[in-house]
Write an enzyme that holds these catalytic residues in place. Structure first.
Site, PDB file in Angstrom:
ATOM      1  N   ARG A  30       1.027  -1.396  -0.146  1.00  0.00           N
ATOM      2  CA  ARG A  30      -0.154   0.150  -0.066  1.00  0.00           C
ATOM      3  C   ARG A  30       0.688   1.015   0.051  1.00  0.00           C
ATOM      4  O   ARG A  30       0.387   2.182  -0.716  1.00  0.00           O
ATOM      5  CB  ARG A  30      -0.580  -0.245   1.166  1.00  0.00           C
ATOM      6  CG  ARG A  30      -1.998   1.202   1.371  1.00  0.00           C
ATOM      7  CD  ARG A  30      -2.489   0.840   2.241  1.00  0.00           C
ATOM      8  NE  ARG A  30      -3.529  -0.275   2.762  1.00  0.00           N
ATOM      9  CZ  ARG A  30      -4.682  -0.783   2.122  1.00  0.00           C
ATOM     10  NH1 ARG A  30      -4.772  -0.033   1.003  1.00  0.00           N
ATOM     11  NH2 ARG A  30      -4.976  -2.084   2.463  1.00  0.00           N
ATOM     12  N   HIS A  78     -19.379   9.389   0.877  1.00  0.00           N
ATOM     13  CA  HIS A  78     -19.758   8.586   1.691  1.00  0.00           C
ATOM     14  C   HIS A  78     -21.270   8.807   1.588  1.00  0.00           C
ATOM     15  O   HIS A  78     -21.930   9.390   2.114  1.00  0.00           O
ATOM     16  CB  HIS A  78     -18.837   8.311   3.225  1.00  0.00           C
ATOM     17  CG  HIS A  78     -18.675   7.161   3.407  1.00  0.00           C
ATOM     18  ND1 HIS A  78     -18.429   6.283   2.751  1.00  0.00           N
ATOM     19  CD2 HIS A  78     -20.179   6.314   4.302  1.00  0.00           C
ATOM     20  CE1 HIS A  78     -19.018   4.725   3.789  1.00  0.00           C
ATOM     21  NE2 HIS A  78     -20.385   5.175   4.250  1.00  0.00           N
ATOM     22  N   SER A 136     -22.634  12.559   2.992  1.00  0.00           N
ATOM     23  CA  SER A 136     -21.870  12.856   4.246  1.00  0.00           C
ATOM     24  C   SER A 136     -20.813  13.228   3.200  1.00  0.00           C
ATOM     25  O   SER A 136     -19.826  12.390   2.524  1.00  0.00           O
ATOM     26  CB  SER A 136     -21.508  12.492   5.571  1.00  0.00           C
ATOM     27  OG  SER A 136     -22.503  11.599   5.965  1.00  0.00           O
ATOM     28  N   LEU A 193     -11.121   4.840   8.620  1.00  0.00           N
ATOM     29  CA  LEU A 193     -11.727   4.706   7.305  1.00  0.00           C
ATOM     30  C   LEU A 193     -13.230   5.903   7.531  1.00  0.00           C
ATOM     31  O   LEU A 193     -13.524   5.380   8.673  1.00  0.00           O
ATOM     32  CB  LEU A 193     -11.872   3.071   7.455  1.00  0.00           C
ATOM     33  CG  LEU A 193     -13.417   3.007   5.916  1.00  0.00           C
ATOM     34  CD1 LEU A 193     -12.566   3.237   5.099  1.00  0.00           C
ATOM     35  CD2 LEU A 193     -13.773   1.422   6.364  1.00  0.00           C
ATOM     36  N   ASP A 194     -13.252   6.735   6.621  1.00  0.00           N
ATOM     37  CA  ASP A 194     -14.634   7.441   6.698  1.00  0.00           C
ATOM     38  C   ASP A 194     -14.675   7.542   7.625  1.00  0.00           C
ATOM     39  O   ASP A 194     -15.715   8.272   8.687  1.00  0.00           O
ATOM     40  CB  ASP A 194     -15.531   6.256   6.414  1.00  0.00           C
ATOM     41  CG  ASP A 194     -15.543   5.554   5.279  1.00  0.00           C
ATOM     42  OD1 ASP A 194     -15.604   5.898   4.084  1.00  0.00           O
ATOM     43  OD2 ASP A 194     -16.579   4.101   5.108  1.00  0.00           O
TER      44      ASP A 194
HETATM   45  C1  GRF Z   1     -20.538   6.681  -4.596  1.00  0.00           C
HETATM   46  O1  GRF Z   1     -21.983   6.419  -3.355  1.00  0.00           O
HETATM   47  C2  GRF Z   1     -20.442   7.561  -3.134  1.00  0.00           C
HETATM   48  O2  GRF Z   1     -20.744   7.966  -1.852  1.00  0.00           O
HETATM   49  C3  GRF Z   1     -18.916   6.725  -3.227  1.00  0.00           C
HETATM   50  O3  GRF Z   1     -18.865   5.402  -4.194  1.00  0.00           O
HETATM   51  C4  GRF Z   1     -20.005   6.246  -5.186  1.00  0.00           C
HETATM   52  C5  GRF Z   1     -19.486   6.498  -6.486  1.00  0.00           C
HETATM   53  O4  GRF Z   1     -20.033   6.757  -7.717  1.00  0.00           O
HETATM   54  N1  GRF Z   1     -17.649   7.040  -2.575  1.00  0.00           N
HETATM   55  P1  GRF Z   1     -19.307   7.259  -8.559  1.00  0.00           P
HETATM   56  O5  GRF Z   1     -18.006   6.268  -9.345  1.00  0.00           O
HETATM   57  O6  GRF Z   1     -19.097   8.994  -7.961  1.00  0.00           O
HETATM   58  O7  GRF Z   1     -20.739   6.834  -9.030  1.00  0.00           O
END
Ligand code: GRF
Length: 222
Positions: A68, A112, A139, A147-148
């Site tokens: 990573r 998210h 959010s 994470l998040d």
């Molecule tokens: C979205 O739901 C975002 O919240 C999450 O991943 C998805 C991405 O969708 N982190 P896109 O690739 O922008 O259509």
């Protein structure tokens, strides 16, 4: 004319949030230039969206790196060439190292699909249904080490309907994501929202509760 902010956007998939940001730049909602779009997936549809908008793209495939840290190092090198004011995670499906997160301290932002701190990680829509929640949403937050995690700038809230499935919830949440992500990005690049020593400030005042987007309107305080 105030100098345009430099944006770098990281994606892994469809890139519909990327598209919302491209559209916001093109219609002058954002005084910004998207310098580059980076994907860890060569097949990400978002790469086509970027190319159509004449934005430089890079693919940095995580599978080509032993660790990573090595992957993140390659990402940092590519991102720093653009000298970004803001690094935007838009459906970027890799966990980032502490080194990466600290490198972009106070200028790394994510969206998210849940009302954080509820439902970090994956499968948020199904978890909302399983728990019988009455509201759901998305959010936008500055990225913390877990994470998040990290201070939440704005949340979009939608009602959960009796007829909802994980798919219908996902698509209704996504529509709201496309509205709140450009709003949060604008607030950052206009200098209205910022992080100072871990404290979120809006117009120089502490923002202790996220902004709320509901029924097509921004509500400052809950
Ligand atoms: C979205 O739901 C975002 O919240 C999450 O991943 C998805 C991405 O969708 N982190 P896109 O690739 O922008 O259509």
């Amino acid at each position: 004319m105030v100098k345009k902010a430099s944006l770098v956007i990281l994606i892994s998939g469809s890139g519909s949030n990327l598209q919302a940001i491209i559209d916001a730049v093109e219609n002058d909602q954002l005084n910004a230039e998207i310098k580059t779009v980076i994907s860890n997936q060569v097949s990400a549809k978002g790469l086509d969206r970027a190319s159509k908008a004449n934005i430089t793209t890079h693919v940095i495939d995580h599978r080509s790196y032993h660790s990573r840290e090595n992957f993140d190092h390659a990402m940092i090198q590519a991102i720093d060439m653009a000298n970004p004011d803001l690094v935007i995670l838009a459906g970027f499906m890799r966990i980032l190292s502490r080194t990466f997160i600290e490198h972009y301290k106070d200028r790394l932002i994510n969206i998210h699909p849940s009302l954080l701190p509820r439902y970090k990680g994956l499968n948020t829509h199904q978890l909302v249904l399983d728990n019988g929640d009455k509201v759901h949403g998305a959010s936008v937050h500055y990225v913390g080490l877990e994470l998040d995690s990290g201070p939440v700038v704005i949340q979009a809230e939608i009602p959960v309907l009796d007829s909802d499935t994980a798919q219908t919830l996902a698509s209704r949440v996504l529509i709201e994501e496309h509205k709140i992500y450009p709003i949060a990005i604008k607030m950052h690049i206009d200098g209205r929202i910022r992080l100072e020593d871990g404290q979120l400030l809006l117009d120089d005042n502490p923002l202790t509760v996220p902004l709320l987007w509901k029924e097509g309107k921004l509500i400052s305080h809950r």
